[in-house]
Design an enzyme around this catalytic site. Structure first.
Site, PDB file in Angstrom:
ATOM      1  N   GLY A 161       0.808  -1.221   0.000  1.00 36.65           N
ATOM      2  CA  GLY A 161       0.000   0.000   0.000  1.00 36.65           C
ATOM      3  C   GLY A 161       0.836   1.264   0.000  1.00 36.65           C
ATOM      4  N   GLU A 200     -16.614   7.310 -12.648  1.00 35.81           N
ATOM      5  CA  GLU A 200     -15.871   6.806 -11.474  1.00 35.81           C
ATOM      6  C   GLU A 200     -14.490   7.440 -11.331  1.00 35.81           C
ATOM      7  OE1 GLU A 200     -16.530   5.138 -14.233  1.00 35.81           O
ATOM      8  OE2 GLU A 200     -14.966   3.661 -14.747  1.00 35.81           O
ATOM      9  N   CYS A 257     -19.798   3.087 -19.942  1.00 38.68           N
ATOM     10  CA  CYS A 257     -19.028   2.840 -21.167  1.00 38.68           C
ATOM     11  C   CYS A 257     -19.549   1.592 -21.886  1.00 38.68           C
ATOM     12  CB  CYS A 257     -17.536   2.777 -20.865  1.00 38.68           C
ATOM     13  SG  CYS A 257     -16.554   3.245 -22.304  1.00 38.68           S
ATOM     14  N   HIS A 300     -16.673   7.769 -18.075  1.00 35.82           N
ATOM     15  CA  HIS A 300     -16.382   7.050 -16.823  1.00 35.82           C
ATOM     16  C   HIS A 300     -16.509   8.002 -15.630  1.00 35.82           C
ATOM     17  CE1 HIS A 300     -14.669   3.274 -18.511  1.00 35.82           C
ATOM     18  NE2 HIS A 300     -14.498   4.052 -19.563  1.00 35.82           N
TER      19      HIS A 300
HETATM   20  N1  GLN Z   1     -15.031  -1.525 -25.655  1.00 35.85           N
HETATM   21  C1  GLN Z   1     -15.797  -0.338 -25.709  1.00 35.85           C
HETATM   22  C2  GLN Z   1     -15.188   0.702 -26.643  1.00 35.85           C
HETATM   23  O1  GLN Z   1     -14.032   0.668 -26.957  1.00 35.85           O
HETATM   24  C3  GLN Z   1     -16.024   0.230 -24.325  1.00 35.85           C
HETATM   25  C4  GLN Z   1     -14.770   0.626 -23.606  1.00 35.85           C
HETATM   26  C5  GLN Z   1     -14.959   0.787 -22.122  1.00 35.85           C
HETATM   27  O2  GLN Z   1     -15.896   0.256 -21.543  1.00 35.85           O
HETATM   28  N2  GLN Z   1     -14.032   1.475 -21.486  1.00 35.85           N
HETATM   29  O3  GLN Z   1     -15.871   1.590 -27.081  1.00 35.85           O
END
Ligand code: GLN
Length: 535
Positions: A18, A511, A383, A509
């Site tokens: 860590g 996150e 995504c 994303h």
């Molecule tokens: N495989 C998908 C793309 O390239 C989604 C990529 C992902 O989920 N980061 O568009």
């Protein structure tokens, strides 16, 4: 502050201690005292960046705002410091060599023989100092990946030795080791720590602070013994005992005055102990939460602890800001079928459909999404998760049989997800996706708009495929709406079904931008919907 201070964090004895959390925690404590701090990770492998590594090799791939595919420790740095990192915060051996070789080809070395010392070490040192000179941080904390003694990390350790010599008081080394408990002898053993410090000393580095990782509290006697054997001041031997959450680690270090030791050693004034109100409030809410919220994460890497690190942490943060304990169920998408989907998912208050690449596990995602849609379970698709929501809707609602993404089936009759125009001629796999932060305009009244409470947002991307706009009207007419799009390119960023309680797919994303003191609004809103669903 006049001069930037440089702190190196090295590790010994075993890996996975860590170092990233220790680095982030120290950064947090210095930041709480009013200093600007940034944390950088050096990875000793030859890959130019971790973007081409699969999650079995390297856990999650994190993405910075400027579109760098980075080590997941940068996620910890951002979650702790609440300051975005950039490509300057993650350097690999491959990148160092790449830039030295490029300079050599350009003739920059004026006919000299190019060597590990000084050319590679100079390039490493340049990358360390860049964060101080260009970005003007008060503290630059540099985490050296791997374990002292590894062949691969030697040039990095040598650079630390040189910098300690050059920078004097403005540079220090924190060494993290492990103190194992031998059950048969009923004793904690410090010998591995002593050996690992010796190894560092042999390489010319005297650590200034030792952090001992341990499962249970170590005695003062034992800490004194380590100090004596390792040439380290007693107050500079700190222990980091296992705690229920990584977010408590800054407080564990603060209690032992690690930040004060750093300031004193670097000749800085030690002011009053900072309060860290927002941080402590967060931890208190975590402890106070008794009711749970059950979230199912559907993905194909669920057996890997680090594959969905940022999603796990974002959900935890969102649960705490909703005053709930997170009960996270990792559900393997390859194991979900029409026959068992109800059994696996019916108990969930909300579902996250994970991002990813390739065909494996995709059918289980479609089955999960269909179940969630038909049973009105709050669902967040990220995504690939969003792309799967679109495909499922195309097949089962629009009646477009065998609709697919061209990533999975180039011959699909209905390319509802297709390769982006700018991706069509890409042949080089490294760093060539649509990466980094992009603008997104939200449609007023949508779930996404209600979550972010504003019209213009920015989130980070990592993908090659996109929603195929030719189908936009058809989707909208049937009830799946585009509620977020890029204002310049009109790329579809968000699809939702407004008639359902909370059913939102995002091409980006969210996150990557959720931190302890600033949780991502979409996750907070999703978890709230999951809680409401439970009622
Ligand atoms: N495989 C998908 C793309 O390239 C989604 C990529 C992902 O989920 N980061 O568009």
């Amino acid at each position: 502050m006049a001069d930037t201070k440089y702190i190196f964090v090295t590790g010994g004895v075993v890996s996975s201690l860590g170092k990233g959390i220790i680095s982030a925690s120290l950064g947090k404590l210095l930041q709480a005292r009013g200093y600007s701090a940034t944390i950088q990770k050096f990875d000793p492998y030859i890959n130019v960046d971790p973007g081409t590594l699969n999650p079995y090799e390297h856990g999650e791939c994190y993405v910075t705002i400027d579109g760098h595919e980075a080590d997941l420790d940068l996620g910890h740095y951002e979650r702790f410091l609440n300051v975005p990192t950039t490509r300057a915060n993650n350097i690999t051996t491959g990148r160092i060599y790449q830039s030295v070789i490029e300079k050599e080809r350009k003739g920059d070395y004026l006919g000299k023989t190019v060597q590990v010392v000084p050319h590679i070490t100079d390039e490493i040192k340049r990358n360390v100092k860049l964060l101080g000179s260009k970005y003007k941080f008060d503290f630059v904390i540099t985490e050296i990946g791997g374990t002292v003694g590894d062949i691969e990390s030697l040039p990095f350790i040598e650079s630390v030795r040189q910098l300690k010599w050059e920078l004097g008081k403005n540079c220090m080394c924190v060494h993290l080791t492990y103190v194992p408990y031998i059950a048969a002898a009923k004793e904690y053993k410090t010998k591995p720590t002593q050996h690992s410090v010796k190894q560092l000393q042999e390489l010319g580095i005297q650590p200034d602070i030792l952090v001992l990782r341990t499962e249970r509290m170590l005695s003062a006697d034992l800490l004194r013994k380590v100090a004596l054997f390792c040439n380290v001041a007693e107050e500079a031997v700190v222990q980091s005992v296992d705690v229920p959450t990584i977010y408590e680690v800054p407080l564990v270090l603060q209690k032992q005055k690690m930040d004060e030791t750093v300031l004193r050693k670097m000749g800085l004034e030690v002011g009053p102990k900072p309060e860290m109100k927002a941080w402590n409030d967060f931890l208190q809410r975590k402890v106070a939460a008794t009711e749970t919220v059950k979230i199912g994460l559907v993905g194909k890497y669920v057996e890997l602890q680090d594959a969905y690190k940022s999603i796990d942490e974002s959900l935890l943060q969102a649960a705490i800001y909703n005053d709930r304990k997170l009960e996270l169920h990792m559900i393997h998408s390859e194991k979900i079928t029409e026959a068992n989907v109800a059994e696996l998912l019916s108990g969930m208050d909300g579902l996250v459909i994970a991002p990813g690449f390739g065909q494996r596990g995709i059918e289980g995602k479609f089955v999960s999404i269909k179940y969630a849609r038909e049973n009105n379970i709050p669902t967040l698709g990220i995504c690939l998760g969003m792309q799967c929501m679109v495909i499922e809707y195309a097949r089962n609602v629009l009646g477009l049989e065998n609709a697919n993404s061209t990533e999975m089936d180039v011959y699909t009759p209905y390319k509802v997800i297709d390769l982006m125009e700018e991706q069509k001629n890409v042949t080089n796999m490294g760093g060539s996706m649509r990466l980094g932060a992009y603008d997104c305009t939200l449609k007023k009244g949508s779930k996404a708009y209600k979550a972010y409470k504003k019209e213009n947002i920015q989130e980070r991307h990592r993908h090659r495929f996109e929603f195929n706009s030719q189908y936009r009207d058809q989707f909208e007419a049937a009830g799946m709406k585009c509620t977020g799009e890029n204002p310049e390119t009109n790329l579809v960023e968000i699809m939702e079904i407004p008639d359902l309680n909370w059913f939102v797919g995002v091409q980006f994303h969210p996150e990557y931008s959720s931190t302890v003191v600033s949780p991502n609004p979409l996750f907070v809103s999703f978890v709230k919907a999951a809680i409401d669903n439970k009622k």
